[in-house]
Design an enzyme around this catalytic site. Structure first.
Site, PDB file in Angstrom:
ATOM      1  N   LYS A 102      -1.688  -0.858  -3.983  1.00 45.39           N
ATOM      2  CA  LYS A 102      -2.817  -0.232  -3.711  1.00 45.39           C
ATOM      3  C   LYS A 102      -2.072   0.864  -3.365  1.00 45.39           C
ATOM      4  O   LYS A 102      -1.349   1.632  -2.790  1.00 45.39           O
ATOM      5  CB  LYS A 102      -3.409  -0.785  -2.268  1.00 45.39           C
ATOM      6  CG  LYS A 102      -4.675  -0.203  -2.396  1.00 45.39           C
ATOM      7  CD  LYS A 102      -4.508   0.037  -0.980  1.00 45.39           C
ATOM      8  CE  LYS A 102      -4.571  -0.304   0.519  1.00 45.39           C
ATOM      9  NZ  LYS A 102      -5.484  -0.581   1.857  1.00 45.39           N
ATOM     10  N   ASP A 130      -7.618   3.026  -3.339  1.00 49.19           N
ATOM     11  CA  ASP A 130      -8.399   2.848  -2.209  1.00 49.19           C
ATOM     12  C   ASP A 130      -8.523   4.517  -1.980  1.00 49.19           C
ATOM     13  O   ASP A 130      -7.706   5.480  -1.610  1.00 49.19           O
ATOM     14  CB  ASP A 130      -7.316   2.853  -0.757  1.00 49.19           C
ATOM     15  CG  ASP A 130      -8.029   2.453   0.185  1.00 49.19           C
ATOM     16  OD1 ASP A 130      -9.207   2.633   0.949  1.00 49.19           O
ATOM     17  OD2 ASP A 130      -7.821   2.502   1.545  1.00 49.19           O
ATOM     18  N   ASP A 159     -14.200  -1.508   3.078  1.00 47.70           N
ATOM     19  CA  ASP A 159     -13.487  -1.674   3.972  1.00 47.70           C
ATOM     20  C   ASP A 159     -13.904  -1.382   5.111  1.00 47.70           C
ATOM     21  O   ASP A 159     -14.744  -1.562   5.984  1.00 47.70           O
ATOM     22  CB  ASP A 159     -11.969  -0.724   4.453  1.00 47.70           C
ATOM     23  CG  ASP A 159     -11.549  -1.099   4.854  1.00 47.70           C
ATOM     24  OD1 ASP A 159     -11.543  -1.258   6.040  1.00 47.70           O
ATOM     25  OD2 ASP A 159     -10.568  -0.402   4.979  1.00 47.70           O
ATOM     26  N   LYS A 197      -3.581   5.022  -2.504  1.00 48.60           N
ATOM     27  CA  LYS A 197      -4.679   5.975  -2.044  1.00 48.60           C
ATOM     28  C   LYS A 197      -4.670   6.919  -2.962  1.00 48.60           C
ATOM     29  O   LYS A 197      -4.221   8.016  -3.788  1.00 48.60           O
ATOM     30  CB  LYS A 197      -3.757   6.569  -0.932  1.00 48.60           C
ATOM     31  CG  LYS A 197      -3.826   5.549   0.027  1.00 48.60           C
ATOM     32  CD  LYS A 197      -4.791   4.471   0.415  1.00 48.60           C
ATOM     33  CE  LYS A 197      -4.059   4.119   2.172  1.00 48.60           C
ATOM     34  NZ  LYS A 197      -5.264   3.492   2.649  1.00 48.60           N
ATOM     35  N   GLY A 232      -4.098  -3.851   5.934  1.00 49.34           N
ATOM     36  CA  GLY A 232      -3.372  -3.383   6.838  1.00 49.34           C
ATOM     37  C   GLY A 232      -3.333  -2.327   7.561  1.00 49.34           C
ATOM     38  O   GLY A 232      -4.581  -1.309   6.505  1.00 49.34           O
ATOM     39  N   LYS A 258     -10.708  -6.798   7.835  1.00 45.16           N
ATOM     40  CA  LYS A 258      -9.382  -6.379   8.913  1.00 45.16           C
ATOM     41  C   LYS A 258      -9.828  -7.221  10.586  1.00 45.16           C
ATOM     42  O   LYS A 258     -10.694  -6.950  11.199  1.00 45.16           O
ATOM     43  CB  LYS A 258      -9.093  -4.285   8.673  1.00 45.16           C
ATOM     44  CG  LYS A 258      -8.217  -4.256   7.424  1.00 45.16           C
ATOM     45  CD  LYS A 258      -8.841  -2.445   7.646  1.00 45.16           C
ATOM     46  CE  LYS A 258      -7.704  -2.099   6.217  1.00 45.16           C
ATOM     47  NZ  LYS A 258      -7.789  -0.808   6.429  1.00 45.16           N
ATOM     48  N   GLU A 268     -11.636   0.523  -3.527  1.00 47.94           N
ATOM     49  CA  GLU A 268     -11.596   0.297  -2.184  1.00 47.94           C
ATOM     50  C   GLU A 268     -12.833   1.351  -1.332  1.00 47.94           C
ATOM     51  O   GLU A 268     -12.042   2.794  -1.388  1.00 47.94           O
ATOM     52  CB  GLU A 268     -10.383   0.213  -1.282  1.00 47.94           C
ATOM     53  CG  GLU A 268     -11.106  -0.551  -0.191  1.00 47.94           C
ATOM     54  CD  GLU A 268      -9.307  -0.677   0.817  1.00 47.94           C
ATOM     55  OE1 GLU A 268      -9.475  -1.325   1.809  1.00 47.94           O
ATOM     56  OE2 GLU A 268      -8.746  -0.778   0.364  1.00 47.94           O
ATOM     57  N   SER A 294       1.230  -1.395   0.027  1.00 51.67           N
ATOM     58  CA  SER A 294      -0.175  -0.317  -0.436  1.00 51.67           C
ATOM     59  C   SER A 294       0.862   1.170   0.166  1.00 51.67           C
ATOM     60  O   SER A 294       1.588   1.293   0.702  1.00 51.67           O
ATOM     61  CB  SER A 294      -1.273   0.504   0.992  1.00 51.67           C
ATOM     62  OG  SER A 294      -1.706   1.081   1.387  1.00 51.67           O
TER      63      SER A 294
END
Length: 360
Positions: free
Chosen positions: A150, A177, A227, A152, A279, A251, A202, A124
């Site tokens: 991944k 994400d 999520d 952001k 994570g 998670k 996400e 990520s």
């Protein structure tokens, strides 16, 4: 513990991670370890480091003192009288799972029913200062063998960034994400994600939403992964039945522990919904719990559980978690499979409290 590099999302930037390591000790002196994952501020969920302390000290410990536990699954059921506060619950439950596995001389993987000998891991990457910096980081991690990238995103830092990234890496498995940064008013923008053939987007919409995500999923081809919306098996069932997502990120801390995480996994397996393990910038203990959970069969997508060295200069377990060519080999020692590095734990520790679960 200080992260090697600042980690930036649509919520803000994190570099110092404050958390609890929990240790459950039985009458014979065996120990199991857990880790809290709440952040100092309530930007991911309503929980914080301080609310975790409050819930553990003033409520959860008392519940354990008043009840006898024969299996870790019972902890989840006992804690059900307390609304939410899942990260506090998971911090204790994880230690009890580790202790249970050690007392039975089996790995946590075996205790949970996992069978994999190794797991694939992705990475990520937080929001970078420039697109060129982001390209360099992606290139570095791909050379290291990570199976999935991944990224952001947030309003103003999304389509153009993804367009440049996809141009440089046309065949790389990439997901985005959003950490709840968008609304249905952004649906035309989010439809453009289909051009980039992402693995998933996400949590694009509100952290507590299921309904609007169903509307968005019906309008775009890119699979939605939920999520923050998933805190329980019941949430997962509703999301799947309503068509809100095609993928779920599990998670451990967000759903209240390993027991609920496994229940969600089992339901997703029955429904054919893909899952992966996200994570929370964990240190070694939490990372070890993630590894064990990911050995369950429906974790078919690479998770965020990368090696320790990517996050911390020195971890609190030994050996540290090592990812080689995007793969982590599963330890087969009893419990989480890693030893606590007492010297490092002592170096980072700022406070210490003990509680007698026998109530005396």
């Amino acid at each position: 513990m200080r992260l090697n590099n600042p980690f930036t999302t649509s919520f803000g930037t994190i570099q110092d991670k404050e958390f609890f390591i929990t240790e459950a000790i039985d009458v014979k002196g065996s120990s199991g370890f857990g880790e809290s994952v709440a952040f100092t501020s309530p930007w991911y969920t309503e929980e914080t480091v301080e609310t975790t302390r409050h819930m553990i000290e003033d409520f959860l410990i008392k519940i354990l003192q008043e009840n006898e536990i024969n299996h870790p699954d019972e902890v989840t059921d006992l804690f059900a009288v307390i609304k939410r506060n899942n990260m506090a619950k998971a911090a204790i439950e994880g230690a009890i799972w580790d202790l249970y596995a050690k007392r039975n001389n089996i790995s946590l993987t075996q205790a949970l029913g996992g069978q994999k000998k190794q797991i694939d891991v992705g990475i990520s990457i937080g929001i970078q200062a420039s697109t060129s910096d982001l390209i360099d980081k992606i290139d570095y991690y791909l050379q290291e063998g990570y199976k999935r990238i991944k990224l952001k995103i947030k309003p103003g830092h999304d389509i153009e960034v993804l367009r440049v990234v996809r141009k440089h890496f046309p065949d790389t498995p990439i997901m985005a994400d959003a950490n709840s940064a968008y609304t249905l008013e952004d649906i035309d923008l989010l439809k453009q994600l289909d051009d980039f053939h992402l693995m998933m987007i996400e949590q694009p919409l509100a952290h507590d939403d299921i309904i609007d995500h169903a509307k968005l999923q019906a309008a775009i081809e890119t699979p939605i992964c939920l999520d923050e919306s998933i805190h329980s098996l019941d949430d997962a069932k509703k999301a799947i039945e309503s068509g809100s997502c095609e993928i779920i990120n599990i998670k451990i801390g967000r759903v209240g522990g390993l027991t609920e995480a496994r229940r969600i996994h089992d339901h997703c397996q029955q429904k054919g919904v893909k899952v992966w393990c996200g994570g929370m910038l964990e240190a070694g203990v939490g990372r070890a719990h993630n590894i064990a959970l990911t050995t369950l069969p429906q974790f078919v997508l690479p998770g965020d559980t990368a090696g320790s060295a990517l996050y911390f200069e020195k971890d609190i377990i030994k050996p540290e978690v090592i990812a080689k060519n995007g793969v982590i080999n599963i330890p087969d020692k009893p419990g989480i499979g890693y030893e606590i590095d007492s010297d490092q734990l002592e170096q980072f520790r700022i406070d210490f409290k003990t509680f007698d679960l026998r109530g005396s």
